[in-house]
Design an enzyme around this catalytic site. Structure first.
Site, mmCIF file in Angstrom:
data_model
loop_
_atom_site.group_PDB
_atom_site.id
_atom_site.type_symbol
_atom_site.label_atom_id
_atom_site.label_comp_id
_atom_site.label_asym_id
_atom_site.label_seq_id
_atom_site.Cartn_x
_atom_site.Cartn_y
_atom_site.Cartn_z
ATOM 1 N N ASN A 1 1.979 -3.143 4.133
ATOM 2 C CA ASN A 1 1.179 -3.939 3.419
ATOM 3 C C ASN A 1 0.144 -4.647 4.517
ATOM 4 O O ASN A 1 0.403 -4.294 5.801
ATOM 5 C CB ASN A 1 1.659 -5.101 2.636
ATOM 6 C CG ASN A 1 0.932 -6.079 1.687
ATOM 7 O OD1 ASN A 1 0.036 -5.294 1.185
ATOM 8 N ND2 ASN A 1 0.742 -7.093 1.709
ATOM 9 N N ASP B 1 0.794 -1.206 -0.160
ATOM 10 C CA ASP B 1 -0.112 0.087 0.048
ATOM 11 C C ASP B 1 0.892 1.086 -0.061
ATOM 12 O O ASP B 1 0.335 2.186 -0.491
ATOM 13 C CB ASP B 1 -0.871 0.053 1.090
ATOM 14 C CG ASP B 1 -1.924 -1.206 1.065
ATOM 15 O OD1 ASP B 1 -2.951 -1.180 0.558
ATOM 16 O OD2 ASP B 1 -1.697 -2.323 1.719
HETATM 17 O O1 MRU Z 1 -7.354 -2.668 3.291
HETATM 18 P P1 MRU Z 1 -7.121 -2.891 1.968
HETATM 19 O O2 MRU Z 1 -7.801 -4.096 1.297
HETATM 20 O O3 MRU Z 1 -7.409 -1.743 1.187
HETATM 21 O O4 MRU Z 1 -5.504 -3.242 1.561
HETATM 22 C C1 MRU Z 1 -4.829 -3.421 0.319
HETATM 23 C C2 MRU Z 1 -4.472 -4.625 0.375
HETATM 24 O O5 MRU Z 1 -5.313 -5.454 -0.277
HETATM 25 C C3 MRU Z 1 -3.102 -5.137 0.578
HETATM 26 O O6 MRU Z 1 -2.417 -4.533 1.733
HETATM 27 C C4 MRU Z 1 -2.683 -5.310 -0.901
HETATM 28 O O7 MRU Z 1 -1.693 -6.412 -0.635
HETATM 29 C C5 MRU Z 1 -1.711 -4.225 -1.363
HETATM 30 S S1 MRU Z 1 -2.891 -3.193 -2.401
HETATM 31 C C6 MRU Z 1 -2.639 -3.866 -3.976
#
Ligand code: MRU
Length: 369
Positions: A259, A249
């Site tokens: 992440n 993220d």
């Molecule tokens: O809380 P979220 O679902 O928005 O989190 C994002 C994610 O799914 C991850 O952390 C992901 O691995 C990175 S976004 C491609």
């Protein structure tokens, strides 16, 4: 999936007359396909906060379209600049961790303010939001090509025996418009005929792995198995994982990776068992101004009820059950930071590099200061 609507191929698109933005409400997947119309900045903020849309690249693109809606709704107002700017700031504060959100909104904001003519500012905003979207799609396609080479190499070393890949959360097309980040190398290698299998971490509390990644992989026919979040270490100790690929993220250009919560523990287990641990990301997910991920990346804390309750499919409908004693408190840290030393490499749209300042800047020399 219940319902008979055709499944869209992207998680976001423009609505009728380009005056709204439509999204898949990811909270209902894989059980129901729910499409939601976003017409205002408040709608966009709620969709991001409530995680109807989620995943860093998709949050960035939703932010960009949110800025377009802000421009559309403010067009013709006498205080356009002021209103538009403050609406963009509101969108940027919807969720704190994914750096893509500010990136997407700022791209549209700058395009609008640098446009020569004052007329048609919403048209400028729309063109930029669409450009951001297509760039992210292309970046993910390229990540797929670079990452597939790593999987093919492992397949070769194993004389074509199944390559076992572990992933955490959902970094697929639902999170990223098309292809995904962590899933792009998997899809590309699979299309090229590599024999592979994916361990999918369920990813409590919201089960993005069990609900979304498993569903996506299933749609593409990719062999996969859902595991509980704590199974990865055991599988790695027994040689049942050849490579870990996750999304992120926000990653610092010095190599620290934020992440979904639990990623750090996977990285520790991977290090202890000599399993390569790769992070796939487009350049929009790098924080080019931050050096110390653990100290500086804001970690979102969400509602404790997301931990206390679980949603599932029961008797033909989605229902919610409580899984903790009625009076127990819960804490809901949504992300963690894996330090650069545990990351084998980054898979970016420009190629694979080490998770350190020098190698990241080798691929992105224009970011040198
Ligand atoms: O809380 P979220 O679902 O928005 O989190 C994002 C994610 O799914 C991850 O952390 C992901 O691995 C990175 S976004 C491609």
């Amino acid at each position: 999936m219940s319902g008979n609507k055709e499944i869209p191929t992207r998680p976001i698109w423009l609505g009728p007359a380009r005056r709204t933005v439509q999204i898949i409400d990811q909270r209902a997947l894989p059980h129901e396909l729910v499409i939601v119309d976003l017409a205002t900045v408040d709608d966009v903020i709620a969709a991001i906060k409530d995680m109807m849309v989620r995943g860093a690249p998709l949050i960035g693109v939703t932010g960009a379209f949110g800025a377009y809606l802000a421009a559309l709704n403010a067009e013709g107002m006498s205080g356009f600049e002021h209103v538009f700017k403050s609406e963009c700031e509101r969108i940027k504060s919807a969720r704190p961790t994914a750096v893509n959100l500010a990136w997407g909104v700022d791209r549209v904001c700058s395009a609008v303010f640098s446009a020569k003519a004052h007329g048609g500012r919403s048209a400028v905003a729309l063109a930029e939001a669409e450009a951001v979207t297509e760039e992210e799609v292309d970046n993910c396609r390229r990540i797929g090509e670079h990452g597939a080479a790593l999987i093919e190499e492992i397949s070769k070393k194993k004389n074509g025996r199944t390559v076992n890949i572990l992933t955490h959360c959902n970094a697929g097309w639902l999170a990223c418009i098309e292809y995904g980040t962590a899933t792009a190398p998997i899809y590309t290698a699979f299309e090229r005929g590599v024999d592979l299998h994916v361990w999918v971490d369920e990813t409590r509390p919201l089960n993005q792995g069990a609900r979304l990644t498993a569903w996506e992989l299933g749609q593409q026919g990719v062999p996969h198995t859902v595991i509980v979040d704590n199974a990865g270490g055991h599988l790695m100790q027994h040689g049942m994982v050849d490579i870990v690929i996750v999304g992120t993220d926000r990653s610092t250009y010095t190599g620290d990776v934020a992440n979904k919560i639990g990623t750090y523990l996977k990285a520790l287990a991977a290090k202890d068992n000599n399993v390569p641990f790769y992070v796939a990301l487009p350049s929009s997910t790098f924080d080019w101004g931050m050096e110390d991920g653990i100290g500086q990346i804001p970690i979102e804390e969400r509602e404790p009820d997301e931990v206390r309750y679980v949603d599932g499919f029961c008797d033909g409908r989605i229902c919610r059950v409580r899984v903790v004693p009625e009076n127990s408190n819960a804490a809901n840290y949504a992300f963690d930071v894996t330090p650069a030393r545990l990351v084998t490499g980054f898979i970016t749209e420009r190629g694979v590099c080490r998770a350190d300042r020098e190698d990241v800047l080798r691929l992105f020399p224009e970011k040198r200061r």
